[in-house]
Every structure is written in structure tokens, then in C-alpha cells.
Write an enzyme that holds these catalytic residues in place. Structure first.
Site, mmCIF file in Angstrom:
data_model
loop_
_atom_site.group_PDB
_atom_site.id
_atom_site.type_symbol
_atom_site.label_atom_id
_atom_site.label_comp_id
_atom_site.label_asym_id
_atom_site.label_seq_id
_atom_site.Cartn_x
_atom_site.Cartn_y
_atom_site.Cartn_z
ATOM 1 N N THR A 49 -8.486 -6.963 1.603
ATOM 2 C CA THR A 49 -8.003 -5.629 1.983
ATOM 3 C C THR A 49 -8.486 -5.337 3.403
ATOM 4 O O THR A 49 -9.169 -6.165 4.015
ATOM 5 C CB THR A 49 -8.534 -4.545 1.027
ATOM 6 N N CYS A 50 -8.163 -4.149 3.900
ATOM 7 C CA CYS A 50 -8.584 -3.818 5.266
ATOM 8 C C CYS A 50 -10.097 -3.677 5.378
ATOM 9 O O CYS A 50 -10.654 -3.803 6.470
ATOM 10 C CB CYS A 50 -7.897 -2.545 5.747
ATOM 11 N N GLN A 116 -6.287 3.208 -4.150
ATOM 12 C CA GLN A 116 -5.487 2.056 -3.741
ATOM 13 C C GLN A 116 -6.133 0.737 -4.129
ATOM 14 O O GLN A 116 -5.446 -0.244 -4.397
ATOM 15 C CB GLN A 116 -5.251 2.103 -2.221
ATOM 16 N N GLY A 198 4.783 0.626 12.196
ATOM 17 C CA GLY A 198 4.682 -0.076 10.919
ATOM 18 C C GLY A 198 5.397 0.714 9.841
ATOM 19 O O GLY A 198 5.429 1.954 9.895
ATOM 20 N N GLY A 200 5.095 -0.187 6.271
ATOM 21 C CA GLY A 200 4.626 -0.680 4.982
ATOM 22 C C GLY A 200 4.012 0.418 4.132
ATOM 23 O O GLY A 200 4.206 1.615 4.385
ATOM 24 N N SER A 203 1.759 2.936 5.975
ATOM 25 C CA SER A 203 2.532 3.880 6.786
ATOM 26 C C SER A 203 3.184 4.943 5.913
ATOM 27 O O SER A 203 3.280 6.113 6.305
ATOM 28 C CB SER A 203 3.593 3.126 7.592
#
Length: 435
Positions: A49-50, A116, A198, A200, A203
Site C-alpha cells: 500500500t502507500c 481502506q 489520476g 483511480g 482520486s
């Protein structure tokens, strides 16, 4: 065999290190294949993940397994192991199990309780199964971790009002714009010239939160403009102008606030690019992509303020105190789920003995049934044979029920091993080497 996890997160590594180890979706399959090539790794799954990269493995030897995963990470990132290791963490067995369940519940997230991560753990499980890199142990662990995450959200208020990375990015923009105007707090984004790069999932969340904070008009850029148009259709209450990435430079000059969230593996906005653009006003960049979409050198420009995911801490800390209290309750639920998983895994130790016992008793049943049927003669009908067959199977199942239930029931390792030895001895299940 042991379960291990090796990884890094926002807690152990800055974004400039994390982005080097970020594994995009399209590289997961090949990465899983590379990890399975290590002879000591029996099952493996990747969570990317980020804010984190974590590799979970079922390994023959914990130390060798952890070394193999670290070697893979070094090869993948092209970062020397000695440089990488200070940013890595590793957990084994009970700690590894607890860690994954806490991650799934949002207890280890930058944004405590964010939702998430649960869908990301689900995706991790799906990709492991699709690539056949996980087996019965990790599949069970991942499934139970998802259940733990759902249970925490259902039985506590941890996720209530919890911000996500996207909402934290929007709040950061509100704070910084407010500070520019001498306001200590969140301000409306109405009237801001917003650009989102972006189209996705992140966004989509950005636009959702921008709308809730007063933004009623924005420009949306994406490499595939059709995808941007499709996304804009989900927000009929906002005026969204969709463009391709070829209009990025022009769009930047018309903006006051730019959010980036693309899957690009390298920055596509840097100081050199900005110098070639005629900026007429101050500009704020907020980059929530990992790897980063915006180079750190843009901060050298006098008209630019640039922020990345590591800068979201300022927003997150504002509303963490309330959820920290709830997190203690959530952690107790997670620990209960860990116990359930570990008891299940420990019970697998009994499976070979149970299978051998069933096999031996089935052989005896068939032999004795055949003797009985041969004495009954030809007058014994096929229907009667089926009845007797079912009867003998039922007797065997009744005999096995109590010992099998006992062997599978929660108990200490010492108690289970003692029970197994008794069963093996009573039913002569030991092979010649064990006798």
C-alpha cells in the site's frame, strides 16, 4: 514450520525509502513467483500500500525464511541489504499473526481505524490464491484477519469518523490555506482552483472529500481520458473538466491546489518542469502517490509548497486521541482472534494421527464386513448389503467421535502431544522407527 512477516511502513521508513520497495499490482505475480523460488518459503503473500510493504511467509526455518525475504527485497529495490535493514521490521509466529490482524483492523495505520486497509488485505488474499502462492495456513490466517477487521469495525466505534489518506490530504489543504489567511483551523475550499491528477480509487475518494469541503468545480486529468470521464459521471453535483495528461502543464498554471494520485513508478512533476511553466500565483501540491508523483526538488521553487503522505501526520494527530481509547478495546478483540487461529493451527498437529486412525479402522471395517457378507450367501440382497455397510460406517464414526474431538479441542501443546502419544500407543499407530 513458522509464520513470519518482513516489511516496512510509515512507522519505520520515510516515503523516499518506501517508494523504492512499493510493488505495483502488475508486479505482484512475478514477485510472488520469485519468493516461491526460495526453497525454504512454503507459502507467501504480499501486502503493498502507500504506507507499507509487508511480505508474509510460511517458512521451514524462521531465520532462513526472514533472510530470504530480505534478500528478495534488496534485489527488487536495488538497495543494499545493510542500507535497507534499519528500515525493516520482522515478526515471527504469534507476533506475526497478531500484526496482520492489527493491520487488517486499522490499528497499525497512519490513520487509526481507516477502512481502506481491510479491502487491501482482501486483495492480498485474492492475489495469493490466484497465483497459488498461498496454501491452507496463510489462506486461513488471511481469512481470519479479514474477519478480525470486520469484527473490530462492527463491535467498536474505531472506524466512526475515521479519516482516510484521501480525506487527510484534503484536510491538510484546508489547514494550509487557512494558515495562509491567518486562520487556525479548517477552511472551505469553495473558490479554490483544484486540479486532481489520476482517476483511480484514491482520486475517487479525493473528489468525494473535496465535495464535502466546499469544492464545486475541479479539473481531472488522467492518461486515459475515458476513465476520467467515467469517474466524473459519478459526481453530477460538481463541475468536473476532464483532460488528458498532455494538458498537465497548462492545467497547473490555471490551478491553486493540485492533488496527485497515480500509479506512476517515477515522479512526472519536478523542478525542471515547473521552471518551464509560467506560474502566476502560489501553488500547493499534495502528493498521495507511492511511489511519489512529485519530485522533492519542486520545494525549491518560491511559489510552491509541496506535501507528501508523510506530511499528513499533522492532520492525523488532530483526531487520534479519541480513537486511541477505542483502540484498546479493539486490540482485545484482535487478540481473541489470534488465539482462535493459533489453536486451529496447533490442532493440525493431530491430523496425521487422526487420518492414520481412520485409515486403520476403515481397513478393519472392510475386512470384517467382507467376512460377514461372504457368510450371508447369495440370498443377501444388494439393498441389505448397503444397509449393513452404512451401519458399520456409522459404528466407526461413533467410536472415533470422542477421541477425534478431544485431539482437536483447545489445549496446550504438551497436553495435545501427550494425548497423541496415548492414541498412537493404544491403537498401535506408530511406525517402526517410533516404536
Amino acid at each position: 514450520m513458522q509464520i513470519v512477516v518482513v516489511g516496512l511502513s510509515h512507522r519505520t521508513a520515510p516515503v523516499e525509502v518506501r517508494e523504492k520497495l512499493s510493488i505495483p499490482d502488475q508486479a505482484i505475480s512475478e514477485s510472488l513467483k520469485s519468493l516461491r523460488a526460495y526453497s525454504d518459503i512454503l507459502e507467501v503473500s504480499i501486502l503493498s500500500t502507500c504506507n507499507r510493504l509487508e511480505i508474509y511467509g510460511l517458512v521451514k526455518d524462521k531465520n532462513i525464511g526472514i533472510s530470504s525475504i530480505k534478500e528478495f527485497l534488496s534485489d527488487y529495490s536495488q538497495v543494499n541489504c545493510e542500507v535497507l535493514t534499519p528500515h525493516l521490521f520482522d515478526f515471527r509466529q504469534e507476533e506475526a499473526v497478531l500484526h496482520l490482524m492489527k493491520v487488517s483492523a486499522g490499528l497499525d495505520s497512519l490513520v487509526l481505524g481507516e477502512g481502506q486497509i481491510l479491502s487491501q488485505v482482501k486483495k492480498m488474499m485474492r492475489l495469493g490464491q490466484e497465483n497459488q502462492s498461498t496454501g491452507p495456513i496463510l489462506n486461513r490466517l488471511l481469512s481470519q484477519s479479514v474477519s478480525a477487521g470486520k469484527k473490530v469495525r462492527a463491535e467498536t466505534n474505531l472506524g466512526t469518523g475515521a479519516v482516510s489518506i484521501s480525506s487527510a490530504a484534503v484536510e491538510l489543504a484546508q489547514l494550509k490555506i487557512g494558515q495562509d489567511n491567518g486562520i487556525d483551523g479548517l477552511v472551505s475550499l469553495k473558490g479554490e482552483k483544484v486540479l486532481v491528477v489520476g482517476a483511480g480509487r484514491m482520486s475517487r475518494l479525493l473528489i468525494t472529500h473535496l465535495k464535502s469541503k466546499g469544492c464545486n468545480k475541479l479539473t481531472l486529468l488522467n492518461r486515459n481520458i475515458d476513465r476520467a470521464i467515467n469517474l466524473s459521471g459519478d459526481f453530477p453535483d460538481i463541475e468536473i473538466i476532464c483532460k488528458g495528461l498532455d494538458e498537465l502543464d497548462k492545467s497547473i498554471t490555471l490551478s491553486s491546489l493540485v492533488f496527485t494520485s497515480t500509479a506512476s513508478e517515477k515522479p512526472f512533476i519536478d523542478l525542471e518542469r515547473i521552471k518551464n511553466i509560467s506560474l502566476n500565483n502560489k501553488l500547493k501540491f499534495i502528493d498521495i502517490g507511492v511511489p511519489r508523483n512529485i519530485s522533492n526538488d519542486v520545494k525549491q521553487h518560491d511559489l510552491i509548497e509541496a506535501f507528501d503522505v508523510d506530511d499528513l501526520e499533522e492532520v492525523v494527530s488532530r483526531n487520534q486521541e479519541f480513537r486511541q481509547k477505542i483502540a484498546k478495546e479493539a486490540e482485545s478483540l484482535v487478540k481473541e482472534e489470534r488465539i482462535i487461529f493459533l489453536e486451529w493451527w496447533a490442532s493440525l498437529e493431530a491430523v496425521p494421527v487422526i487420518n492414520k486412525l481412520r485409515s486403520d479402522l476403515e481397513l478393519i471395517r472392510k475386512e470384517e464386513l467382507q467376512k460377514a457378507l461372504s457368510r450371508m450367501g447369495p440370498d443377501f440382497s444388494a439393498r441389505e448389503r448397503k444397509v449393513v455397510e452404512a451401519l458399520t460406517k456409522g459404528i466407526i464414526n461413533k467410536i472415533l467421535h470422542t477421541p477425534v474431538t478431544k485431539l482437536r479441542s483447545p489445549q496446550s501443546r504438551e497436553e495435545r502431544q501427550a494425548s497423541l502419544k496415548i492414541v498412537e500407543k493404544l491403537f498401535s499407530l506408530m511406525d517402526d522407527e517410533q516404536k
